[in-house]
Design a protein around this motif. Structure first.
Motif, PDB file in Angstrom:
ATOM      1  N   THR A  21       0.726  -0.892   0.576  1.00 45.14           N
ATOM      2  CA  THR A  21      -0.220   0.257  -0.135  1.00 45.14           C
ATOM      3  C   THR A  21       1.211   0.941  -0.123  1.00 45.14           C
ATOM      4  OG1 THR A  21      -1.306  -1.716   0.956  1.00 45.14           O
ATOM      5  CG2 THR A  21      -1.677   1.334   1.147  1.00 45.14           C
ATOM      6  N   VAL A  22       0.599   1.952  -0.850  1.00 46.04           N
ATOM      7  CA  VAL A  22       1.703   3.354  -1.090  1.00 46.04           C
ATOM      8  C   VAL A  22       1.383   4.447   0.237  1.00 46.04           C
ATOM      9  CG1 VAL A  22       1.957   5.522  -2.756  1.00 46.04           C
ATOM     10  CG2 VAL A  22       1.400   3.212  -3.761  1.00 46.04           C
ATOM     11  N   GLU A  23       2.195   5.172   0.906  1.00 49.87           N
ATOM     12  CA  GLU A  23       1.801   5.558   1.935  1.00 49.87           C
ATOM     13  C   GLU A  23       2.200   7.092   1.726  1.00 49.87           C
ATOM     14  OE1 GLU A  23       1.787   5.276   5.459  1.00 49.87           O
ATOM     15  OE2 GLU A  23       0.727   2.319   4.472  1.00 49.87           O
ATOM     16  N   SER A  24       3.172   7.734   0.981  1.00 45.56           N
ATOM     17  CA  SER A  24       3.178   8.312   0.198  1.00 45.56           C
ATOM     18  C   SER A  24       4.058   8.330  -1.018  1.00 45.56           C
ATOM     19  CB  SER A  24       4.626   9.814   1.331  1.00 45.56           C
ATOM     20  OG  SER A  24       5.752   9.322   1.435  1.00 45.56           O
ATOM     21  N   VAL A  25       4.506   9.494  -1.641  1.00 46.02           N
ATOM     22  CA  VAL A  25       4.789  10.109  -3.120  1.00 46.02           C
ATOM     23  C   VAL A  25       4.920  11.259  -3.177  1.00 46.02           C
ATOM     24  CG1 VAL A  25       4.069   9.445  -5.487  1.00 46.02           C
ATOM     25  CG2 VAL A  25       3.019   8.051  -3.991  1.00 46.02           C
ATOM     26  N   LYS A  31      10.352  10.032  -5.600  1.00 47.15           N
ATOM     27  CA  LYS A  31      10.218   8.641  -4.288  1.00 47.15           C
ATOM     28  C   LYS A  31       9.235   8.340  -4.242  1.00 47.15           C
ATOM     29  CE  LYS A  31      14.721  10.533  -2.597  1.00 47.15           C
ATOM     30  NZ  LYS A  31      15.468   9.622  -2.132  1.00 47.15           N
ATOM     31  N   ILE A  32       8.727   7.271  -3.061  1.00 46.48           N
ATOM     32  CA  ILE A  32       7.421   6.659  -2.980  1.00 46.48           C
ATOM     33  C   ILE A  32       7.911   6.074  -1.705  1.00 46.48           C
ATOM     34  CG2 ILE A  32       8.033   4.682  -4.630  1.00 46.48           C
ATOM     35  CD1 ILE A  32       4.801   4.798  -4.870  1.00 46.48           C
ATOM     36  N   THR A  33       6.972   6.071  -0.953  1.00 46.94           N
ATOM     37  CA  THR A  33       7.336   4.845   0.507  1.00 46.94           C
ATOM     38  C   THR A  33       5.823   4.080   0.250  1.00 46.94           C
ATOM     39  OG1 THR A  33       8.136   6.849   2.422  1.00 46.94           O
ATOM     40  CG2 THR A  33       7.507   5.093   3.157  1.00 46.94           C
ATOM     41  N   PRO A  60       1.219   8.438 -11.556  1.00 41.57           N
ATOM     42  CA  PRO A  60      -0.542   7.653 -11.471  1.00 41.57           C
ATOM     43  C   PRO A  60      -0.861   7.912 -10.064  1.00 41.57           C
ATOM     44  CG  PRO A  60       0.826   6.768 -12.904  1.00 41.57           C
ATOM     45  CD  PRO A  60       1.913   7.541 -12.509  1.00 41.57           C
ATOM     46  N   VAL A  61      -0.081   7.091  -9.144  1.00 45.53           N
ATOM     47  CA  VAL A  61       0.201   6.271  -7.912  1.00 45.53           C
ATOM     48  C   VAL A  61      -0.694   7.110  -6.921  1.00 45.53           C
ATOM     49  CG1 VAL A  61       1.319   5.327  -6.312  1.00 45.53           C
ATOM     50  CG2 VAL A  61       2.081   4.226  -8.751  1.00 45.53           C
ATOM     51  N   GLU A  62      -1.334   6.071  -5.861  1.00 45.52           N
ATOM     52  CA  GLU A  62      -2.305   7.453  -5.516  1.00 45.52           C
ATOM     53  C   GLU A  62      -1.847   7.020  -3.821  1.00 45.52           C
ATOM     54  OE1 GLU A  62      -6.157   8.115  -6.462  1.00 45.52           O
ATOM     55  OE2 GLU A  62      -5.618   8.918  -8.119  1.00 45.52           O
ATOM     56  N   VAL A  63      -1.358   7.873  -2.793  1.00 43.00           N
ATOM     57  CA  VAL A  63      -1.523   7.564  -1.803  1.00 43.00           C
ATOM     58  C   VAL A  63      -2.714   6.995  -1.348  1.00 43.00           C
ATOM     59  CG1 VAL A  63      -1.730   8.778   0.327  1.00 43.00           C
ATOM     60  CG2 VAL A  63      -0.046   9.429  -0.622  1.00 43.00           C
ATOM     61  N   GLY A  64      -2.357   5.219  -0.210  1.00 44.47           N
ATOM     62  CA  GLY A  64      -3.496   4.362   0.152  1.00 44.47           C
ATOM     63  C   GLY A  64      -4.117   3.256  -1.291  1.00 44.47           C
ATOM     64  N   GLN A  65      -3.467   3.645  -2.431  1.00 44.72           N
ATOM     65  CA  GLN A  65      -3.121   2.365  -3.138  1.00 44.72           C
ATOM     66  C   GLN A  65      -3.070   1.809  -3.357  1.00 44.72           C
ATOM     67  OE1 GLN A  65      -1.821   4.398  -7.176  1.00 44.72           O
ATOM     68  NE2 GLN A  65      -3.362   2.350  -8.183  1.00 44.72           N
TER      69      GLN A  65
END
Length: 87
Positions: A21-25, A31-33, A60-65
């Motif tokens: 699950t994406v935490e931050s972008v 960088k992506i967490t 295109p990635v979102e937090v929570g995805q």
């Protein structure tokens, strides 16, 4: 003659896949967490960690995805090479 220390050889990249699950972008910083599950190929437990990636790849990635992704790892440094919404 004094013994010379051998220079450290660069660590080889290891390819692996994970889901999480994406935490931050941070697109500008590339960088992506992601909070991901265990990565058996690398003997990593589940954890939350930062990855580097090209800005175009993570735009295109979102937090929570929930995502599935491939990455190259050198030690605990990893660069995402593919990322997609989890199926």
């Amino acid at each position: 003659m004094a013994d010379r220390e051998k220079p450290a050889s660069p660590e080889r990249a290891k390819n692996a896949s994970a889901a999480g699950t994406v935490e931050s972008v941070d697109i500008a910083a590339g960088k992506i967490t992601i909070a991901h599950g265990p990565v058996e190929a690398l003997h990593w437990p589940a954890m939350t960690m930062g990855f580097t990636a090209s800005p175009e790849l993570i735009a295109p990635v979102e937090v929570g995805q929930k995502v599935q992704f491939d990455f190259e790892a050198r030690g605990m440094t990893a660069r995402i090479t593919r990322i997609a919404p989890a199926q």
